[in-house]
Design a protein around this motif. Structure first.
Motif: not given
Length: 348
Positions: A85, A134-135, A138, A207, A211, A214, A259, A263, A266
């Motif tokens: 990512s 995580p939210l 982000i 988790e 993940m 995303w 994003a 992520a 996070a």
């Protein structure tokens, strides 16, 4: 034409040419990534032979099954997804901004994610489930990016203005994080420092489940915009002349990058410089077609985090050092080298 393979979807939305040599190089990178993946599963406080790891994975042995499936596999999968990512997020930023120094941690995206996460740990951790962390990260990344984009806007957004303001916002975000840590109690401070350093310790299957969406959604979106990025790298004037809405696609691509980076941060904290280094290594190995670079940056970024985590778990036993310590140790000198190599660009 025998040197190229043409890839095109039925709708024509995704279309690109790739050298056969690049396909073989990508296959080689994939094999190397799998080897690092297996070595990462084998490594730890107790080394498990790679052949035993393979035996458990294909289901012909139950020896070490609990250690591999419940303790190491989530950590290794998370490390690869986080690295992939960050690698692709950095590649998008460098392509859109057209600056080799651009990466999520340099221009303040990960700083915003860190602020969101520390705010959550400081004020909501006792009352709201940690599943929402995580939210929060982000959202912090998007707030920071919105601020950067707004301050950079002046009849459009130019690449150099965006990155300079991003560096300033990054410094501001780091100052906010430091202030929050100083004002928090000891428990929150300790947890925040571990998270900020960038660690895969304690990754679990829950988790992983959070993940994966995303990664599975955003990486294909990056591929869909490969032709747009290829044209934008020729310059805004050329892209506009070819009918591309430059500001619209710049905003969309930056949102995808944010994003992905948000992520990653996070779930793994501040694992820095992967978004800076992975795209540069990929360009040295592969051709400059953006679609190929997306795949290559994902593989190389994932490998870099896995290698850093292997060293973190084994070099100082019984201590488990955060992987971000080692990525920063490599990334900081690399950033200084890029600054020196591109000093004419940065001074202009």
């Amino acid at each position: 034409m025998g040197e190229y393979i043409h890839v095109r979807t039925k709708s024509g939305r995704l279309s690109f040419q790739v050298r056969k040599k690049s396909i073989f190089l990508l296959i080689g990178l994939a094999i190397l990534t799998m080897a690092v993946f297996l070595i990462s599963l084998a490594s730890g406080s107790n080394y498990i032979p790679v052949q035993d790891v393979i035996a458990v994975l294909i289901g012909i042995s139950e020896d070490h099954a609990f250690v591999l499936n419940e303790l190491r596999m989530p950590r290794v999968l998370m490390g690869f997804m986080v690295g992939a990512s960050l690698g692709v997020a950095g590649l998008i930023l460098q392509g859109v901004i057209r600056n080799p120094l651009a990466s999520p941690d340099i221009i303040g995206v990960t700083g915003g994610a860190s602020v969101g996460a520390i705010l959550f740990l400081s004020f909501l951790a006792g009352t709201v489930s940690v599943v929402w962390l995580p939210l929060a990260a982000i959202l912090g990344a998007f707030v920071a990016t919105t601020l950067i984009y707004s301050l950079s806007w002046k009849n459009g957004v130019t690449p150099i203005r965006l990155i300079l303001i991003g560096i300033g916002i990054s410094a501001l975000m780091n100052a906010v994080v430091t202030m929050l840590i100083v004002l928090s109690d000891t428990t929150v401070t300790t947890r925040s420092y571990l998270w900020l350093t960038g660690s895969l310790y304690g990754s679990n299957w829950e988790e992983i489940g959070l993940m994966i969406p995303w990664v599975l959604v955003l990486l294909p979106i990056a591929l869909l915009f490969s032709n747009i990025v290829n044209v934008k790298e020729l310059g805004d004037d050329v892209a506009s002349g070819l009918g591309i809405h430059v500001q619209k696609y710049r905003f969309i691509l930056i949102a995808v990058s944010v994003a992905l980076a948000g992520a990653a941060v996070a779930f793994a904290g501040g694992i820095g410089f992967i978004g800076l280094i992975a795209p540069h290594i990929t360009r040295l190995i592969l051709e400059r077609s953006f679609a190929i670079l997306v795949i290559g940056s994902a593989l190389i970024g994932g490998m870099m985090v896995l290698i850093a985590d292997i060293v973190a778990r084994t070099a100082f036993l019984p201590l488990d050092i955060p992987a971000g310590v080692f990525t920063a140790g490599i990334g900081a000198p690399f950033f200084i080298y890029l600054l020196y190599r591109n000093r004419q660009v940065t001074s202009g």
